[in-house]
Each structure stands twice: as structure tokens, then as C-alpha cells.
Design an enzyme around this catalytic site. Structure first.
Site, PDB file in Angstrom:
ATOM      1  N   ALA A 149      -0.684  -6.958   1.837  1.00 30.36           N
ATOM      2  CA  ALA A 149      -2.103  -6.734   1.546  1.00 30.36           C
ATOM      3  C   ALA A 149      -2.371  -7.087   0.079  1.00 30.36           C
ATOM      4  O   ALA A 149      -1.468  -7.019  -0.751  1.00 30.36           O
ATOM      5  CB  ALA A 149      -2.446  -5.277   1.806  1.00 30.36           C
ATOM      6  N   GLY A 182       2.241  -5.784   4.383  1.00 27.15           N
ATOM      7  CA  GLY A 182       1.396  -6.309   5.444  1.00 27.15           C
ATOM      8  C   GLY A 182       1.874  -7.667   5.946  1.00 27.15           C
ATOM      9  O   GLY A 182       1.608  -8.038   7.096  1.00 27.15           O
ATOM     10  N   GLU A 208       5.628  -0.684   0.620  1.00 25.55           N
ATOM     11  CA  GLU A 208       4.398   0.095   0.365  1.00 25.55           C
ATOM     12  C   GLU A 208       4.676   1.401  -0.368  1.00 25.55           C
ATOM     13  O   GLU A 208       3.888   1.840  -1.202  1.00 25.55           O
ATOM     14  CB  GLU A 208       3.683   0.397   1.684  1.00 25.55           C
ATOM     15  CG  GLU A 208       2.925  -0.774   2.294  1.00 25.55           C
ATOM     16  CD  GLU A 208       3.787  -1.671   3.159  1.00 25.55           C
ATOM     17  OE1 GLU A 208       5.032  -1.592   3.071  1.00 25.55           O
ATOM     18  OE2 GLU A 208       3.217  -2.464   3.927  1.00 25.55           O
TER      19      GLU A 208
HETATM   20  C1  LIG Z   1     -10.522   7.410   2.980  1.00 23.64           C
HETATM   21  C2  LIG Z   1      -9.981   6.054   2.838  1.00 23.64           C
HETATM   22  C3  LIG Z   1      -9.096   5.688   3.960  1.00 23.64           C
HETATM   23  C4  LIG Z   1      -8.596   4.386   3.665  1.00 23.64           C
HETATM   24  C5  LIG Z   1      -7.615   3.834   4.593  1.00 23.64           C
HETATM   25  C6  LIG Z   1      -7.374   2.478   4.072  1.00 23.64           C
HETATM   26  C7  LIG Z   1      -6.638   1.651   4.995  1.00 23.64           C
HETATM   27  C8  LIG Z   1      -6.307   0.368   4.302  1.00 23.64           C
HETATM   28  C9  LIG Z   1      -5.547  -0.453   5.245  1.00 23.64           C
HETATM   29  C10 LIG Z   1      -4.485  -1.160   4.522  1.00 23.64           C
HETATM   30  C11 LIG Z   1      -3.471  -1.609   5.507  1.00 23.64           C
HETATM   31  C12 LIG Z   1      -2.120  -1.539   4.870  1.00 23.64           C
HETATM   32  C13 LIG Z   1      -1.424  -2.831   4.852  1.00 23.64           C
HETATM   33  C14 LIG Z   1      -0.077  -2.819   4.210  1.00 23.64           C
HETATM   34  O1  LIG Z   1       0.771  -1.942   4.886  1.00 23.64           O
HETATM   35  C15 LIG Z   1      -0.176  -2.506   2.759  1.00 23.64           C
HETATM   36  C16 LIG Z   1       0.478  -3.547   1.917  1.00 23.64           C
HETATM   37  O2  LIG Z   1       0.843  -4.598   2.328  1.00 23.64           O
HETATM   38  S1  LIG Z   1       0.668  -3.147   0.288  1.00 23.64           S
HETATM   39  C17 LIG Z   1       1.423  -4.596  -0.407  1.00 23.64           C
HETATM   40  C18 LIG Z   1       2.868  -4.669  -0.106  1.00 23.64           C
HETATM   41  N1  LIG Z   1       3.452  -5.772  -0.812  1.00 23.64           N
HETATM   42  C19 LIG Z   1       4.124  -5.640  -1.945  1.00 23.64           C
HETATM   43  O3  LIG Z   1       4.322  -4.572  -2.444  1.00 23.64           O
HETATM   44  C20 LIG Z   1       4.629  -6.902  -2.587  1.00 23.64           C
HETATM   45  C21 LIG Z   1       4.228  -6.925  -4.026  1.00 23.64           C
HETATM   46  N2  LIG Z   1       4.667  -8.143  -4.684  1.00 23.64           N
HETATM   47  C22 LIG Z   1       5.936  -8.310  -5.106  1.00 23.64           C
HETATM   48  O4  LIG Z   1       6.810  -7.519  -4.916  1.00 23.64           O
HETATM   49  C23 LIG Z   1       6.204  -9.560  -5.870  1.00 23.64           C
HETATM   50  O5  LIG Z   1       5.018  -9.991  -6.445  1.00 23.64           O
HETATM   51  C24 LIG Z   1       6.794 -10.710  -5.022  1.00 23.64           C
HETATM   52  C25 LIG Z   1       5.943 -10.982  -3.820  1.00 23.64           C
HETATM   53  C26 LIG Z   1       8.216 -10.337  -4.591  1.00 23.64           C
HETATM   54  C27 LIG Z   1       6.852 -11.990  -5.876  1.00 23.64           C
HETATM   55  O6  LIG Z   1       7.553 -11.724  -7.075  1.00 23.64           O
HETATM   56  P1  LIG Z   1       7.559 -12.771  -8.291  1.00 23.64           P
HETATM   57  O7  LIG Z   1       7.850 -14.100  -7.778  1.00 23.64           O
HETATM   58  O8  LIG Z   1       8.428 -12.191  -9.347  1.00 23.64           O
HETATM   59  O9  LIG Z   1       6.060 -12.844  -8.802  1.00 23.64           O
HETATM   60  P2  LIG Z   1       5.174 -11.712  -9.450  1.00 23.64           P
HETATM   61  O10 LIG Z   1       5.599 -10.378  -9.018  1.00 23.64           O
HETATM   62  O11 LIG Z   1       5.056 -11.966 -10.904  1.00 23.64           O
HETATM   63  O12 LIG Z   1       3.769 -11.967  -8.739  1.00 23.64           O
HETATM   64  C28 LIG Z   1       3.042 -13.148  -9.026  1.00 23.64           C
HETATM   65  C29 LIG Z   1       1.571 -12.795  -9.056  1.00 23.64           C
HETATM   66  O13 LIG Z   1       1.166 -12.374  -7.747  1.00 23.64           O
HETATM   67  C30 LIG Z   1       0.557 -11.106  -7.819  1.00 23.64           C
HETATM   68  N3  LIG Z   1       0.849 -10.401  -6.558  1.00 23.64           N
HETATM   69  C31 LIG Z   1       2.040 -10.270  -5.973  1.00 23.64           C
HETATM   70  N4  LIG Z   1       1.920  -9.597  -4.824  1.00 23.64           N
HETATM   71  C32 LIG Z   1       0.635  -9.278  -4.696  1.00 23.64           C
HETATM   72  C33 LIG Z   1      -0.106  -8.561  -3.708  1.00 23.64           C
HETATM   73  N5  LIG Z   1       0.432  -8.079  -2.612  1.00 23.64           N
HETATM   74  N6  LIG Z   1      -1.436  -8.434  -3.921  1.00 23.64           N
HETATM   75  C34 LIG Z   1      -2.041  -8.945  -5.003  1.00 23.64           C
HETATM   76  N7  LIG Z   1      -1.389  -9.643  -5.981  1.00 23.64           N
HETATM   77  C35 LIG Z   1      -0.066  -9.793  -5.807  1.00 23.64           C
HETATM   78  C36 LIG Z   1       1.182 -10.449  -9.023  1.00 23.64           C
HETATM   79  O14 LIG Z   1       0.366  -9.434  -9.491  1.00 23.64           O
HETATM   80  C37 LIG Z   1       1.307 -11.620  -9.970  1.00 23.64           C
HETATM   81  O15 LIG Z   1       0.065 -11.849 -10.552  1.00 23.64           O
HETATM   82  P3  LIG Z   1      -0.254 -11.367 -12.037  1.00 23.64           P
HETATM   83  O16 LIG Z   1      -0.273  -9.856 -11.975  1.00 23.64           O
HETATM   84  O17 LIG Z   1       0.869 -11.853 -12.898  1.00 23.64           O
HETATM   85  O18 LIG Z   1      -1.576 -11.933 -12.325  1.00 23.64           O
END
Ligand SMILES: CCCCCCCCCCCCC[C@H](O)CC(=O)SCCNC(=O)CCNC(=O)[C@H](O)C(C)(C)COP(=O)(O)OP(=O)(O)OC[C@H]1O[C@@H](n2cnc3c(N)ncnc32)[C@H](O)[C@@H]1OP(=O)(O)O
Length: 719
Positions: free
Chosen positions: A61, A100, A123
Site C-alpha cells: 500500500a 499489500g 505491516e
Molecule cells: C477508522 C479508520 C479505519 C481505517 C481502516 C483502513 C483500512 C485501510 C486498508 C489498507 C489495507 C492494508 C494493505 C496492506 O496490508 C498495508 C500495506 O501494504 S503497508 C505497506 C507495506 N510495505 C512496506 O512496508 C514496504 C516499505 N518499503 C520498503 O521496505 C522499501 O522501500 C523497499 C520496498 C524494500 C525498497 O527499499 P530500497 O530499495 O532501499 O528503497 P527505499 O526504501 O529508499 O524506497 C525508495 C522510495 O520509495 C518509497 N517507498 C517505498 N515503499 C513505499 C510504500 N509502500 N509506499 C510509499 N512509498 C514507498 C520510499 O519512501 C522512498 O522514497 P523517499 O522516502 O526516499 O522519497
């Protein structure tokens, strides 16, 4: 966005497009919904492949959307639509399938991964749980124990492990999309009844109650107050005990409590703060994007005590050639043995060959003449370091960067011993240097942007989270630690016990309270520094002056313990007692109780009841106050730098977001009010005097943390 193309005649290829990690933003989700509908409605299309552009399947996500009012199609029905499709859908996983992204893949009927791909449900590290069916599908696919491990730790697995666990069906070294397309052609028209994970029963286990109880205990122990790991266990339990649709309801319910929690905000702040520190700037205005690092192929480490050994290991493990210099023959032999052991154990853990041949050992400082960068790690003594820097400057080749692993001495003074002060920076490692992730890169007034860029780049290469900071006593981390330690001692004087102070801090989330931590680090370290600073006086036990230095309150308690030979764990006695020297189990010490009582009586100190709130406020707010002064002084460029230093170097609980973020959560006005209150009660303690920046921020309506830099800029322009 998602691009749709038809390949090999009958395969609909959907490519997620949202660089750099194809996060599932509203536009991407809409793109997937549209393209899946299209693929399913085109009669020529017999099967579908989903992949991500530029070698990354999907990073999950879009975390940036979490703080906003999220629009666009929700993930859960989107993934259900894929799973219930009547045409086979294959996930072609390159790079990463995280959060996600993996949940999307689990909704597909088949998963093919490149051998270098990494998969996981991280997550929990963002204060959340996998809420797009991950907690319900993964246990059904790989069993409850393995799913619990992945979901509660958030760890990434390699493609090979994913294959062993049964998360993916195939791995390949070739072009993953090509392989997936071929595979999609081969399964076209086949029944999908056995491929929909949501229809699987959750594999049984002999004793679910015991299994979940053990899992819950484990997360309670390791999470130290974090709520997401607990919710993860509860969600997986729902998968094991409830039908799929009810499990999904439970997953949603649990996610709703996490999603708006302060812990989730804190952990997501940490995620971006960790990345923000890479975009460093110096007070001169030089920045990460305009300053080029120089290549470092060969480095030297001078001094092979505990720190030097760890640094040599970190460098060698990252593939650098290292000259390890120790002028004392006996120490050199011992160091070689120790470093060899560390490299061998590390290599065994990682399943690689130990980098023994990367290090050459020498008693002679002249042998560093051809290296690109030198890290001095001799004893923390200015005169000794000055001498070493003078020698190094004379022997090294032109352009060699000279770095010091001091934990707080003046970089500028060391630089002035050399012919090229612009090549001098601090590289402050944390013990054990090959394990701890933090590196403070310290620039002095004459350090060049290239030197900073090179040290930052080297830090990244050896796996550190590097933070660029300015030159001052203790830099950022140790400067802020000083008032924290000081308050802890004052609290003992006023009636608290080490156990009580530690308990409050451990309940807050620190792995160890201040006194257990001091015993572990060794009380003699600070004693030596205080002696060098002229703070330790021989008449410390008598008279009014015993608790005053330079006009301010001072507690000689630590000095008095050291005078008794109580240096902490290593001597078996410190703030606690231990079974034997080196033992780690801290026990309250009746001797210390008596000692404190006598000390208080001798100084006429009246004991009062001190509660946990006071312990936390005095220790943490004084530390935070120093953080504001550091920002005011331009030593750290922003609050993220401080928070990252505290999380990675001082075990600040991540779910509290670092000290400056914590202050923003408590409310700056409240922090200010409590500091004012405590300063009034203790006017002789300058660290409780609220900083100008804190006052300014409160006067500006306590802006959110990402706006602090603007206020700091204004403050600097007024000075
Ligand atoms: C009352 C209210 C009720 C509300 C209910 C709400 C329901 C909402 C429903 C949601 C559904 C849930 C879905 C899901 O289960 C949730 C998720 O998926 S959470 C996200 C999980 N993913 C991660 O944690 C991965 C995070 N990323 C990383 O670990 C690393 O970035 C990587 C992918 C391994 C890559 O690593 P690197 O090559 O080293 O690169 P960087 O880390 O430097 O990243 C580069 C650049 O990308 C940006 N970025 C990375 N991942 C994300 C992301 N998932 N979203 C947005 N941006 C991302 C990162 O910030 C870097 O950018 P910069 O910060 O440098 O500008």
C-alpha cells in the site's frame, strides 16, 4: 497506474506503474480494477499475468496515503475480484512483493518469483497488520506457525525460502514475466477450484491454544508495549478458528484500531525519517545532492580495541580491503584472533565465506600510506588522538580522508593537526560497531562536503543508517544523553531507587533502563571523561560544594561508585549486583540501598515519593529539551536526524517515534509547561530550562513536526 497489453495472443499482461516500488496508490488500484475487468471480459484472453514495471512487483500500500482521506477502490474487494476470476491469474514477482503487494499476489492463482525477489508482510513495522486478507490467506497457505512468524516480525524472505514455505509455486533465474506468461498459457482453461486460497481450510495444529499463547507471550516480551504485534497474533488466531469471511471481519476490526493509533503514526514517521536522513545537509548549505562522494576501495583502522575491531569487521564484511593497525604487539595478536572469530561467526550466520583475507594486520602506522580513508579508533584521549592525526597526516597519500571514531571530542581540534583539515570528519560508531546500525558522521567547520559525502556513502555501503551532524561536545546522541543521565542521578538523590527509575523507563519501552544500561556500558567510561573535565574532586564526599560544579547542581554518585571499584557488569557490581563479573542478570543490591541512605543523610537530602510520571518527565523532557537546543544550534538539520539517532543508537522505542516525535505527540505546550515546572523546582539545573526553540514553536501554535524546519530557519535568520 496499471498498463494493459496482450501478449502471446491470449495472455492479458497487467503492469503496475508507480515508481520506484509500484506502491498501490489510488491510481494504481483503479488501474488494476480496470485492467482486470478488461482482461476478464475479452474473449481472446485466456489467462492473465500481473507484474510490476522496472523490476519491482509491488512494495505494498502507498504509505504516503495513510495520513490522507484515502480515495480510490479499496484493496480487499479488488483482490477478491482477482481471486474469484474464472481465468487463471499469475503473479510475476520480481524485486519485492511486500505488504499489500504480497497480499495481491496471494489473491492470484499462481505465483512465480525471480530468485532474487524478496517477499514479506512488514505491516507490523508500520504499526499495522496485513489488512488486505494477508492475515487470513497466509496461514491457510503455509500453516499457522510460519504465518505467525512472518506476520509478527515483518521479516522479508528470499524467493528460495518462499518456495520452501509454499508461498510461491516456482522460482526462476530467467525473465520472470516471460516465464510467467509461458506458465499462464500452460494453465489456461484449467480448473481454479484448488487455487483460491480463501477457500482452503486453515491447516490444523495439535494444540492451537498453546501455540497462540506462546506467540502472544513472545510478542509481549519483544514488543515492549507495541500494539501491532499483539493484533497480528489475534488476527492469525481468527484465521485458525473462524471461517474465512468472519476472519476477514476480524482482520478489518483489528486494523481499524491500529490504523488511527499514535503508534502507527510514530512507526510510519520512522519509516520516512530513516529515508530522510540520507538527504543530508550541512549548516553551510552543502547537501547530499550537490556533493559527490569519492570512491573508497581500501581503508585503514587505527587502534584495535573493542571499537576498532568492530569497525574492521564491518568494513571487511562489506568487501573493503582493510589495513588494521595496532602498535602494541600483544594487543595486535589478541585483536587478530578476536576479529577472525567475529568474521567467522558472522559468515556462518549469513552462510557466506568469512572475509578473512580482506584484512592485513600491522603494528606500523606507516603501512596506511596507500589507503583511501582512515578511521582512527584509539583510546578516547584528545592528546593521543592529536598525536595520531599528526602522524597520519604525514604518512598518508594526498586526498586520504581522515576520520575519527571519537564519541564526542572536538573534530576541529583534530583537523587542525593535519595538513588538510577539509579531509577530516568524525565517524562515530556505536558498540558493537559491526552490529549497531547507527553512524554519526560529524562535520567540523572545515570539513569539505566531499568528505561528508564520502563518509555517508561509506556508512551506507557497510549497512549503517548514517546521520550527518555538526561538531559539538557529544555530537547529537551523547549530548542529549547527558541531561538524561544527570536527571536519573538527581532522582536517586531525591529518594528514587535504580530499580524504580529503570522500571519506569522499561515500561515506556526502552529495552533497558538508564542504570542497567550504564552497568552494561561500564561506569568507568563516563568517570574518565568527568575526571578529564575536572568534575571529579577528591573532597567530593564532604561539604556544600560536593554537589555543585561551575555553579550548577552536580551528582557525584557515579564517581563515588567508581571509587569503590564498582564499574558495572564487568566488575560484578555497579548500580546493581551480579552473580559474578561479566554476568548479565542484574539484582537489586542492599549495599547500594545503604549507600544511598547514608549519602542522602550526609547531604541533608530529604527523601520523598517519586512516581513513574516524574521519572519519565524529568529524564525524557530534559533529553528532548537538549534536542531542541541542538536544532537551535544547527547541529542537527531537522528533528528526523535526532529521532533516527535515538532509535538506532540508543534503543529509543520505535513505536514512540524518537524523542522529538514523542514530544510532538505529547504536545509541545505540555512539554514546555512541565519543563517550566521542574525548572522552577530545580533552578540550579540548566538542562530543565526550556530552550528558545521550544518556546518559539509553542508560540507559533505548536506546528506539526514536518513544519519545524521552517520555524528553525526563521530562528536562524533572526540570529
Ligand atoms: C477508522 C479508520 C479505519 C481505517 C481502516 C483502513 C483500512 C485501510 C486498508 C489498507 C489495507 C492494508 C494493505 C496492506 O496490508 C498495508 C500495506 O501494504 S503497508 C505497506 C507495506 N510495505 C512496506 O512496508 C514496504 C516499505 N518499503 C520498503 O521496505 C522499501 O522501500 C523497499 C520496498 C524494500 C525498497 O527499499 P530500497 O530499495 O532501499 O528503497 P527505499 O526504501 O529508499 O524506497 C525508495 C522510495 O520509495 C518509497 N517507498 C517505498 N515503499 C513505499 C510504500 N509502500 N509506499 C510509499 N512509498 C514507498 C520510499 O519512501 C522512498 O522514497 P523517499 O522516502 O526516499 O522519497
Amino acid at each position: 497506474m496499471a498498463q494493459y497489453t496482450r501478449v502471446s495472443g491470449s495472455v492479458g499482461l497487467i503492469t503496475l506503474q508507480n515508481p520506484p516500488v509500484n506502491a498501490l496508490s489510488a491510481a494504481v488500484r483503479q488501474g488494476i480494477v480496470n485492467t482486470v475487468q478488461r482482461a476478464l471480459s475479452e474473449p481472446e484472453v485466456k489467462s492473465v499475468v500481473i507484474c510490476g514495471q522496472k523490476g519491482a512487483f509491488c512494495g505494498g500500500a502507498d504509505i504516503k496515503e495513510f495520513g490522507t482521506n484515502m480515495s480510490g477502490p479499496p484493496l480487499v474487494p479488488m483482490i477478491h475480484a482477482i481471486e474469484s476470476a474464472v481465468k487463471p491469474v499469475v503473479a510475476a514477482i520480481e524485486g519485492v512483493a511486500l505488504g499489500g503487494g504480497l497480499e495481491l499476489a496471494l489473491g492470484c492463482h499462481y505465483r512465480i518469483a525471480h530468485s532474487k525477489a524478496r517477499l514479506g508482510l512488514p505491516e507490523v513495522t508500520l504499526g499495522l497488520l496485513p489488512a488486505a486478507g494477508g492475515t487470513q490467506r497466509l496461514p491457510r497457505l503455509i500453516g499457522v506457525p510460519a504465518a505467525l512468524d512472518l506476520i509478527t516480525t515483518g521479516r522479508h524472505v528470499t524467493a528460495t525460502e518462499a518456495l520452501q514455505l509454499g508461498i510461491v509455486d516456482q522460482i526462476t533465474d530467467h525473465n520472470t514475466v516471460d516465464v510467467a506468461v509461458k506458465f499462464a498459457l500452460s494453465v489456461a482453461g484449467q480448473s481454479l477450484d484448488s487455487r483460491r486460497i480463501s477457500s482452503y481450510p486453515c491447516p490444523r495444529h495439535s494444540d492451537f491454544d498453546a501455540l497462540f499463547e506462546a506467540a502472544m507471550q513472545k510478542v509481549h516480551q519483544s514488543a515492549r508495549g507495541a500494539i501491532a504485534p499483539v493484533a497480528c497474533v489475534q488476527a492469525v488466531r481468527a484465521a485458525a478458528t473462524l471461517p474465512y469471511s468472519q476472519g476477514m471481519e476480524r482482520e478489518k476490526e483489528l486494523m481499524a484500531t491500529l490504523f488511527t493509533s499514535g503508534q502507527a503514526r510514530a512507526l510510519q514517521y520512522c519509516f520516512f525519517a530513516q529515508r530522510a536522513v540520507g538527504r543530508w545537509s550541512m549548516s553551510s548549505g552543502a547537501r547530499w545532492d550537490t556533493s559527490k562522494p569519492r570512491p573508497v576501495h581500501k581503508a585503514a583502522v587505527i587502534g584495535l580495541g573493542t571499537m576498532g575491531r568492530g569497525i574492521a569487521v564491518a568494513l571487511a564484511q562489506a568487501g573493503l580491503s582493510v589495513v588494521a593497525v595496532e602498535t602494541q604487539e600483544k594487543q595486535l595478536i589478541e585483536a587478530k584472533q578476536a576479529v577472525t572469530g567475529m568474521l567467522e561467526r558472522g559468515a556462518k550466520r549469513r552462510g557466506v565465506t568469512p572475509a578473512l583475507d580482506k584484512i592485513t594486520y600491522s603494528p606500523n602506522i606507516q603501512n596506511v600510506a596507500d589507503v583511501d580513508l582512515i578511521i582512527e579508533a584509539v583510546f578516547e584521549d584528545m592528546a593521543l588522538k592529536e598525536k595520531v592525526f599528526k602522524q597520519l597526516s604525514a604518512v598518508c597519500k594526498p586526498g586520504t580522508f581522515l576520520c575519527t571514531n571519537t564519541s564526542g571530542l572536538d573534530i576541529n581540534r583534530l583537523a587542525s593537526q593535519t595538513c588538510n583539515p577539509e579531509l577530516v570528519v568524525g565517524m562515530h560508531f556505536f558498540a558493537p560497531a559491526h552490529v549497531m546500525k547507527l553512524l554519526e558522521v560529524v562535520y567540523g567547520p572545515r570539513s569539505s562536503p566531499h568528505a561528508v559525502a564520502t563518509a555517508m556513502h561509506l556508512g551506507k555501503k557497510i549497512g549503517k543508517v548514517s546521520v550527518a551532524v555538526g561538531n559539538c561536545r557529544g555530537f547529537v546522541g551523547n549530548r542529549m544523553l547527558k541531561p538524561y543521565l544527570e536527571q536519573a542521578l538527581f532522582l536517586l538523590e531525591e529518594g528514587a531507587t535504580p530499580e524504580q527509575v529503570d522500571q519506569a523507563l522499561e515500561e515506556f519501552g526502552f529495552a533497558m533502563g538508564v542504570f542497567r544500561m550504564s552497568d552494561l556500558s561500564g561506569l568507568d567510561v563516563g568517570w574518565r571523561v568527568r575526571k578529564a573535565d575536572g568534575l571529579v574532586t577528591s573532597d567530593a564526599t564532604t561539604g556544600q560544594q560536593a554537589r555543585i560544579r561551575q555553579g550548577h547542581r552536580y551528582s557525584p554518585l557515579g564517581d563515588l561508585l567508581c571509587e569503590q571499584g564498582r564499574f558495572g557488569q564487568k566488575t560484578g557490581r555497579g548500580w546493581y549486583q551480579y552473580d559474578k563479573p561479566g554476568s548479565r542478570v542484574a539484582k537489586p543490591d542492599p549495599w547500594l540501598q545503604n549507600f544511598l541512605e547514608e549519602y542522602r543523610a550526609r547531604h541533608g537530602l530529604v527523601v520523598r515519593r517519586i512516581d513513574h510520571q516524574e521519572v519519565l518527565e524529568r529524564c525524557l523532557y530534559s533529553l528532548i529539551n537538549e534536542g531542541f537546543r541542538i536544532l537551535e544550534d544547527g547541529i542537527a538539520a531537522g528533528p528526523e536526524d535526532i529521532d533516527v539517532i535515538y532509535m538506532f543508537g540508543y534503543s529509543w522505542p520505535r513505536h514512540r517515534g524518537g524523542p522529538m516525535f514523542y514530544a510532538s505527540m505529547v504536545g509541545l505546550a505540555r512539554v514546555l509547561e512541565r519543563l517550566e515546572y521542574y525548572h522552577q523546582a530545580h533552578p540550579d539545573v540548566p538542562s530543565l530550562h526550556p530552550s528558545t526553540l521550544l518556546r518559539k514553536l509553542v508560540a507559533n501554535g505548536s506546528p506539526p513536526i514536518h513544519k519545524w524546519r521552517e520555524v528553525i530557519k526563521k530562528l536562524h535568520s533572526q540570529l
